[in-house]
Enzyme design. Structure first.
Site, PDB file in Angstrom:
ATOM      1  N   ASN A   4       0.810  -1.305   0.062  1.00 51.66           N
ATOM      2  CA  ASN A   4       0.072  -0.076   0.116  1.00 51.66           C
ATOM      3  C   ASN A   4       0.755   1.226   0.032  1.00 51.66           C
ATOM      4  OD1 ASN A   4      -2.459   1.536   0.522  1.00 51.66           O
ATOM      5  ND2 ASN A   4      -1.983   1.919   2.476  1.00 51.66           N
ATOM      6  N   HIS A  34       0.665   5.246   1.586  1.00 51.94           N
ATOM      7  CA  HIS A  34      -0.227   6.035   2.533  1.00 51.94           C
ATOM      8  C   HIS A  34       0.598   7.427   2.651  1.00 51.94           C
ATOM      9  CE1 HIS A  34      -2.349   6.953   5.841  1.00 51.94           C
ATOM     10  NE2 HIS A  34      -1.272   7.640   6.469  1.00 51.94           N
ATOM     11  N   SER A  87       4.767   6.936   2.452  1.00 53.34           N
ATOM     12  CA  SER A  87       5.194   5.512   2.781  1.00 53.34           C
ATOM     13  C   SER A  87       4.582   4.473   1.861  1.00 53.34           C
ATOM     14  CB  SER A  87       5.045   5.154   4.335  1.00 53.34           C
ATOM     15  OG  SER A  87       5.554   6.211   5.104  1.00 53.34           O
ATOM     16  N   ASP A 107      -2.516   0.397   8.212  1.00 55.46           N
ATOM     17  CA  ASP A 107      -1.392   1.287   7.971  1.00 55.46           C
ATOM     18  C   ASP A 107      -0.220   1.029   8.879  1.00 55.46           C
ATOM     19  OD1 ASP A 107      -2.855   2.602   6.029  1.00 55.46           O
ATOM     20  OD2 ASP A 107      -3.507   4.148   7.246  1.00 55.46           O
TER      21      ASP A 107
HETATM   22  C1  GRF Z   1      -2.859   8.899  -2.486  1.00 51.16           C
HETATM   23  O1  GRF Z   1      -2.548   9.923  -1.670  1.00 51.16           O
HETATM   24  C2  GRF Z   1      -2.349   7.209  -1.750  1.00 51.16           C
HETATM   25  O2  GRF Z   1      -1.281   7.804  -0.909  1.00 51.16           O
HETATM   26  C3  GRF Z   1      -3.612   7.431  -0.853  1.00 51.16           C
HETATM   27  O3  GRF Z   1      -4.926   7.632  -1.873  1.00 51.16           O
HETATM   28  C4  GRF Z   1      -4.174   8.663  -2.740  1.00 51.16           C
HETATM   29  C5  GRF Z   1      -4.521   7.928  -3.947  1.00 51.16           C
HETATM   30  O4  GRF Z   1      -4.390   8.809  -5.135  1.00 51.16           O
HETATM   31  N1  GRF Z   1      -3.547   6.069  -0.475  1.00 51.16           N
HETATM   32  P1  GRF Z   1      -4.471   8.339  -6.448  1.00 51.16           P
HETATM   33  O5  GRF Z   1      -5.925   7.827  -6.565  1.00 51.16           O
HETATM   34  O6  GRF Z   1      -3.372   7.433  -6.761  1.00 51.16           O
HETATM   35  O7  GRF Z   1      -4.451   9.724  -7.384  1.00 51.16           O
END
Ligand code: GRF
Length: 217
Positions: free
Chosen positions: A119, A121, A148, A157
């Site tokens: 993932n 984050h 991260s 997370d």
């Molecule tokens: C990103 O900020 C990611 O870290 C979080 O959700 C957002 C997704 O953005 N988990 P995108 O859909 O890839 O533009």
């Protein structure tokens, strides 16, 4: 270290399934790094829990199969996650990539992809888990923020961190300006982390889970 592009061709591409819920800019970045020869991977499918996710359009434009598995089409959460699991497994991924997938996956799902799901984050984990990280960082008066990439475990997370990138909080930043700079970093580090996994996966079958190696390095 990233492999140089000539040696990337020698690697078997890592087969990815990417789960999204929204814009899909991280998905787009991953596709771009693959197209540029910087990431030895193939996106077998993109699956969204929302039919209106723009990431589905991005996937189809790139010729990647894109599917919707929506919670509303199932009688309960268990049936939804069982269906999602079936669709993901249908593509036999080496790695499941959560890229803005806005649901907490149940333990059964996570357990099926132990050491095979990552993932991204938008915070310097373990700080600022959960939602609205940019505003919370500003409210806390932090000077540093970031993103991260981490392995997914049952706790939200909280899985081992693979790679982080930092940004400085600038005077006058708001959640939007700060979030935009963090997102730029995300687009770089997600592909780097996946490439690292592609280069190291042979070791995964030799008794030491990749997640532990990630922590050690
Ligand atoms: C990103 O900020 C990611 O870290 C979080 O959700 C957002 C997704 O953005 N988990 P995108 O859909 O890839 O533009």
């Amino acid at each position: 270290m990233m492999a140089d592009p000539s040696s990337i061709r020698a690697l078997n591409p890592l087969n990815l399934v990417v789960l999204i819920s929204g814009n899909g800019s991280n998905l787009q970045a991953i596709l771009g790094h693959i197209a540029a020869g910087r990431l030895s991977a193939t996106v077998a499918a993109v699956i969204s829990d929302r039919a209106d996710a723009f990431g589905l359009v991005r996937a189809r434009r790139a010729g990647v199969p894109a599917e919707v598995v929506a919670r509303g089409d199932y009688r309960d959460a268990a049936a939804f996650y069982a269906a999602l699991l079936r669709r993901v497994e249908a593509f036999a991924p080496d790695l499941v990539v959560l890229a803005g997938f806005m649901r907490v996956l149940p333990e059964r799902f996570v357990g099926r992809f132990a050491h095979r799901m990552v993932n991204i984050h938008p915070s310097l984990l373990p700080r600022f888990k959960g939602l609205n990280t940019h505003q919370r960082v500003l409210d806390a008066g932090e000077r540093r923020h970031g993103a991260s990439v981490h392995w997914v475990t049952a706790e939200l997370d909280a899985g081992p961190v693979i790679l982080q990138a930092e940004v400085e909080v600038a005077p006058g930043d708001n959640a939007e300006t700060l979030g935009a700079r963090v997102l730029c970093k995300e687009h770089q580090i997600y592909a780097r982390a996946i490439q690292w996994i592609a280069e190291n996966r042979q070791l995964a079958g030799r008794g030491q889970p990749l997640a532990e190696r990630a922590q050690a390095s």
